[in-house]
Each structure stands twice: as structure tokens, then as C-alpha cells.
Design a protein around this motif. Structure first.
Motif, PDB file in Angstrom:
ATOM      1  N   ARG A 144       0.852  -1.193   0.000  1.00 48.56           N
ATOM      2  CA  ARG A 144       0.000   0.000   0.000  1.00 48.56           C
ATOM      3  C   ARG A 144       0.889   1.245   0.000  1.00 48.56           C
ATOM      4  NH1 ARG A 144      -4.955   1.621   0.224  1.00 48.56           N
ATOM      5  NH2 ARG A 144      -5.732  -0.510   0.358  1.00 48.56           N
TER       6      ARG A 144
ATOM      7  N   ARG B  98       2.408   4.905   0.403  1.00 41.65           N
ATOM      8  CA  ARG B  98       2.267   5.951   1.416  1.00 41.65           C
ATOM      9  C   ARG B  98       2.597   7.336   0.864  1.00 41.65           C
ATOM     10  NH1 ARG B  98       5.554   2.156   3.446  1.00 41.65           N
ATOM     11  NH2 ARG B  98       7.323   3.613   3.447  1.00 41.65           N
ATOM     12  N   ARG B  99       3.402   7.370  -0.208  1.00 47.29           N
ATOM     13  CA  ARG B  99       3.825   8.640  -0.777  1.00 47.29           C
ATOM     14  C   ARG B  99       3.855   8.540  -2.297  1.00 47.29           C
ATOM     15  NH1 ARG B  99       7.393   7.126   2.838  1.00 47.29           N
ATOM     16  NH2 ARG B  99       8.952   6.674   1.233  1.00 47.29           N
TER      17      ARG B  99
ATOM     18  N   GLN C  91       7.313   7.285  -3.492  1.00 44.64           N
ATOM     19  CA  GLN C  91       7.867   6.225  -2.645  1.00 44.64           C
ATOM     20  C   GLN C  91       8.756   5.293  -3.452  1.00 44.64           C
ATOM     21  OE1 GLN C  91       4.839   4.261  -0.380  1.00 44.64           O
ATOM     22  NE2 GLN C  91       6.068   2.446   0.031  1.00 44.64           N
TER      23      GLN C  91
END
Length: 331
Positions: free
Chosen positions: A303, A305-306, A309
Motif C-alpha cells: 500500500r 504511502r507517498r 515512494q
């Protein structure tokens, strides 16, 4: 369906209910953008597009002139097609909402020119893209792009080599199209691409060996030991320093690609970008029967997050990826 045009292929997919009108339009627009980028790459020094742009991207990396040109081609080609709500690029810090009052139902993420360090030496480079569904009516935000790789509606890449190819998955296999330069149209030449389950080729940047984690050091050492080592057979190493080129070779004839976690990139989470590189390439590899992992979990289950990333990547022939996972489990 070998020999059919890209547009006809998408038309058949739409009739079968696997593609809606917006996604079809988007993919046709992406294909036209890659043709335009490929033409710039092919002209090279003749068009004055080689060398540094004198700027840096969001990751602090020096941009090539063609990085900037390819990014702009994608933005201009896709902004007004009516299929998109927004775009995100490896070369831009923030989300790019499309102009106009009417927004489409999709999001596009892309690496406009992967492997650009190879541009000035005339080695194959490419474009990687990923398509996500968007349900909102407001301008999309970063959080809307942070969907796991399994949520991708389509993924693919173009490779600009001796011939230009577009490789695509819609979630039901992988298809390869070759550009007919006389017509400017992509033609299906490699239907239902399948990655062999076993391999004796591996791709890794061996100059980073001293920074790798112990399981990867042991794995590569065993490969290099050949027939006299624990694997009992000889392996060949290939490394182009262009993810598109390395993954394309794996799709065509098998192999394994590693850009593992190492001490140089640990604080950043890895080297390659999850949304622009790892997710679309992992979807292609899995749809072709291969496997893709961080070394600890499937990439498509991560998943995000940024927006920018980074992540460790191990992908390719299924049996060999499983072997790498075993080395990690053993420590």
C-alpha cells in the motif's frame, strides 16, 4: 489476433466489456504519445535533444533534455482527451490535475523516459505507464493515486530500440505491439506473452554488491559459482541500466531482475519508484506468469504511502523469484 492494429485490438476489448470508452481513448492517446517520444529519441543529436537539461527532478536527479521533452509530450497529449482526472509523473513533485470543467474517470502515472542515463550512448530507453480508476468529481489529490498495484486497470511500457514496441496488460494477459513506421500505427506482433518459469539469466547492478543485504550477496555468489556451486548450473548476467530494456528481455525469453534493498538506499526504502516503475512492471510480469516481490512481500500488495515512494524490486521467472525469497527467509 496477431497482425491487428492497436486500435482494433482495443475495439475488440471494448466489445468484450474489458475496456470502456474512456480507457480505450486514454490508451490510444498514450500510444500516440509514445510514438512522438520515440521519434524524438530516434533523432537524437540531429534534433539537439541529447545532454543535460540543466535542471533536477523531484528526486534531486539531473534531468536529461529528453526527460523534460518526454514529460511535456505526455502532459500535452493526455490532458485534453476527456478520460483523465489527473496525472502524476516521476519528473514532477506534485499531482497534475487536468484542465477543463469535465474530468474523466481515470488517473495516469508515468515515467516518461526510463533509463535516460543511456540516451547519450544510444542504448534502448523507454516509457512506463500505469492507469488507475478515479471515482471523485473534484480535482484529484495525492491520496487518490496511493492505490495498491493490484488496483491498476492497465499498465505497460514502450521501448525505443531497433524497433519501437508497446507492451500492455489490461489484467487478462500481456500483449506486445510493434510500431509500423510507414503507417505510424502499432500492430499486434507478440500476443499472449508468457515468461518461462525457470531461467539461467539474471540482471543486477553488480557494482553495488558490497551494499547488498546478506541473502542477496549469497544468492548472487551461488549463481556466479556456476556448475561447481550449490545451484549446479551456469548462469549468465545481463544489466542494461534501463528497467524497460531489462524487463523487456525477461518478458521475451525469461530471467530475473533485481534492484534489492541495500545500505545506500535503505533510508529511502529502495531505489526504484513504486508507482511509476515497480507497480506497472510487476503487473506485466505477473500477468505473463512471472512473479514480483520486494524480497519479503508481493510488490502489488504494497500500500503506497507517498507519491514518490521507493521500493526494493525482485521480478521475473516465477521459480527464480521464489528462490530469492527462500534466501531471504533463510537469512
Amino acid at each position: 489476433m496477431a497482425g491487428v492494429s492497436f486500435s482494433r485490438f482495443l475495439s475488440a476489448e471494448q466489445q468484450a466489456g474489458r475496456v470502456d470508452a474512456q480507457l480505450r481513448t486514454l490508451l490510444e492517446t498514450v500510444a500516440r504519445a509514445t510514438v512522438a517520444i520515440g521519434a524524438q529519441v530516434a533523432r537524437g543529436a540531429l534534433a539537439g535533444v541529447l545532454g543535460e537539461a540543466g535542471s533536477q527532478n523531484v528526486q534531486g536527479e539531473a534531468q536529461k533534455k529528453l526527460d523534460v521533452i518526454a514529460n511535456e509530450v505526455f502532459l500535452q497529449a493526455d490532458e485534453w482527451g476527456g478520460s483523465l482526472a489527473g496525472m502524476a509523473s516521476e519528473e514532477m513533485e506534485e499531482v497534475y490535475p487536468v484542465a477543463g470543467a469535465v474530468r474523466g474517470g481515470y488517473l495516469l502515472l508515468f515515467d516518461p523516459l526510463d533509463g535516460s542515463s543511456n540516451i547519450d550512448v544510444n542504448v534502448s530507453v523507454g516509457t512506463i505507464f500505469s492507469v488507475l480508476k478515479y471515482a471523485g468529481g473534484a480535482p484529484p489529490r495525492e491520496v487518490d493515486f496511493l492505490q495498491p498495484g493490484r488496483e491498476q486497470r492497465a499498465a505497460g511500457y514502450a521501448i525505443y530500440g531497433p524497433s519501437t514496441m508497446l507492451v500492455l496488460t489490461l489484467g487478462n494477459g500481456v500483449q506486445g505491439f510493434t510500431l509500423a513506421r510507414d503507417t505510424g500505427e502499432f500492430v499486434l506482433t507478440h500476443p499472449n506473452i508468457a515468461v518461462p518459469t525457470t531461467t539461467r539469466e539474471f540482471a543486477i547492478n553488480a557494482s553495488n554488491e558490497r551494499f547488498w543485504e546478506a541473502p542477496v550477496q549469497r544468492y548472487v555468489r551461488d549463481l556466479r559459482a556456476g556448475k561447481t556451486g550449490p545451484r549446479g548450473e551456469d548462469f549468465n548476467m545481463r544489466w542494461v541500466a534501463s528497467m524497460v530494456a531489462d524487463v523487456h528481455r525477461i518478458l521475451m525469453r525469461g530471467g530475473i531482475f533485481l534492484y534489492p534493498m541495500d545500505e545506500k538506499c535503505r533510508t529511502r526504502g529502495g531505489k526504484l519508484r513504486l508507482l511509476y516503475e515497480a507497480n506497472p512492471m510487476s503487473m506485466l510480469i505477473e500477468q505473463a506468469g512471472g512473479a514480483a516481490s520486494t524480497g519479503r512481500e508481493p510488490i502489488l500488495d504494497v500500500r503506497p504511502r507517498r507519491l514518490h515512494q521507493r521500493i526494493a524490486v525482485v521480478l521475473g521467472s516465477r521459480d527464480e523469484v521464489q528462490t530469492v525469497l527462500r534466501y531471504h527467509q533463510e537469512g
